[in-house]
Write a protein that holds these residues in place. Structure first.
Motif, mmCIF file in Angstrom:
data_model
loop_
_atom_site.group_PDB
_atom_site.id
_atom_site.type_symbol
_atom_site.label_atom_id
_atom_site.label_comp_id
_atom_site.label_asym_id
_atom_site.label_seq_id
_atom_site.Cartn_x
_atom_site.Cartn_y
_atom_site.Cartn_z
ATOM 1 N N GLY A 37 3.850 5.237 -8.441
ATOM 2 C CA GLY A 37 4.136 5.160 -7.002
ATOM 3 C C GLY A 37 5.628 5.036 -6.729
ATOM 4 N N THR A 38 6.278 4.158 -7.483
ATOM 5 C CA THR A 38 7.716 3.933 -7.315
ATOM 6 C C THR A 38 8.501 5.210 -7.598
ATOM 7 N N HIS B 114 4.686 13.163 -1.276
ATOM 8 C CA HIS B 114 3.951 12.390 -2.277
ATOM 9 C C HIS B 114 2.513 12.193 -1.791
ATOM 10 N N SER C 35 7.996 8.031 -4.956
ATOM 11 C CA SER C 35 8.802 7.908 -3.723
ATOM 12 C C SER C 35 10.227 8.367 -3.970
ATOM 13 N N ASN D 271 -3.342 5.243 -2.548
ATOM 14 C CA ASN D 271 -2.841 4.828 -1.230
ATOM 15 C C ASN D 271 -3.791 5.265 -0.122
ATOM 16 N N GLN E 20 10.252 12.087 -4.107
ATOM 17 C CA GLN E 20 10.072 12.575 -2.736
ATOM 18 C C GLN E 20 11.401 12.613 -1.988
ATOM 19 N N LYS E 21 12.161 11.523 -2.123
ATOM 20 C CA LYS E 21 13.452 11.425 -1.424
ATOM 21 C C LYS E 21 14.464 12.420 -1.969
ATOM 22 N N SER F 213 -0.750 10.174 -2.841
ATOM 23 C CA SER F 213 -1.355 9.178 -3.727
ATOM 24 C C SER F 213 -2.792 8.927 -3.290
#
Ligand code: ADP
Length: 185
Positions: free
Chosen positions: A14-15, A28, A18, A33, A21-22, A30
């Protein structure tokens, strides 16, 4: 670019997703999520999966596959995406392959974040996100499910020559630098 970010629970998918993605402007997706959001909002889907997530089990393949197929129809994902938490079984990988084929699309990379098991347990228990499945028992259960159901997914993709192994230990920035170098090539 279409990427699968793969690894055991607690590997930091997850980290890193992100950050990718940036940096690369790729959305992203998930599945974890989406399920947690559905549970929070008490939607039909949420009611259906709550017990499963709490137990550390897997949501049935058809539920996840339908969900991802529907999600990927959104314009938002037209230029690519990072999948995190999917595919999690060989059957899901096969269904996803069919989906890509039907759209005449290809996967660009399958990134495996490699982290030793003891480190995983430590990280999950320390992250304190208050997730109802983040108990010692919950973590052990998810790791066992990972070993049995999910690890074979990596072998499945290895036949396609798109698997890249990344050392998932070190700081978040160090790990991201490794992923970034790989994606820039
Ligand atoms: P983690 O990898 O840290 O355990 P995730 O957020 O990826 O967390 O997933 C949390 C839970 O959501 C899983 O334990 C499982 O119950 C459910 N889940 C997420 N993705 C899938 C999937 N592709 N197939 C089946 N269940 C899933």
């Amino acid at each position: 670019m279409k990427i699968i970010l793969f690894g055991p629970p607690g590997a930091g998918k997850g980290t890193q997703a992100s950050l990718i993605q940036k940096q690369f402007d790729i959305p992203h997706l998930s599945t974890g999520n989406i399920f947690r959001e559905a549970i929070k909002n008490e939607t039909e889907l949420g009611k259906k999966v709550k017990k499963i997530l709490d137990a550390g089990d897997l949501v049935p393949d058809h539920v996840v596959v339908d969900l991802v197929a529907e999600e990927l129809e959104k314009d938002h994902y037209a230029n690519g995406y990072i999948l995190d938490g999917f595919p999690r079984t060989v059957s899901q990988a096969e269904s996803f392959d069919q989906l890509l084929k039907s759209k005449k699309q290809n996967l660009d990379a399958f990134i495996f974040l490699k982290v030793p098991e003891e480190e995983l347990v430590k990280r999950i228990l320390a992250r304190g996100e208050g997730r109802s499945d983040d108990t010692e028992e919950g973590v052990r259960k998810r790791l066992a499910v990972y070993e049995k159901e999910t690890k074979p997914v990596k072998e499945y993709y290895e036949e396609n020559d798109i698997v890249f192994e990344v050392d998932g230990t070190g700081t978040v920035d160090q790990i991201f630098a490794r992923i970034r170098a790989l994606l820039e090539n």
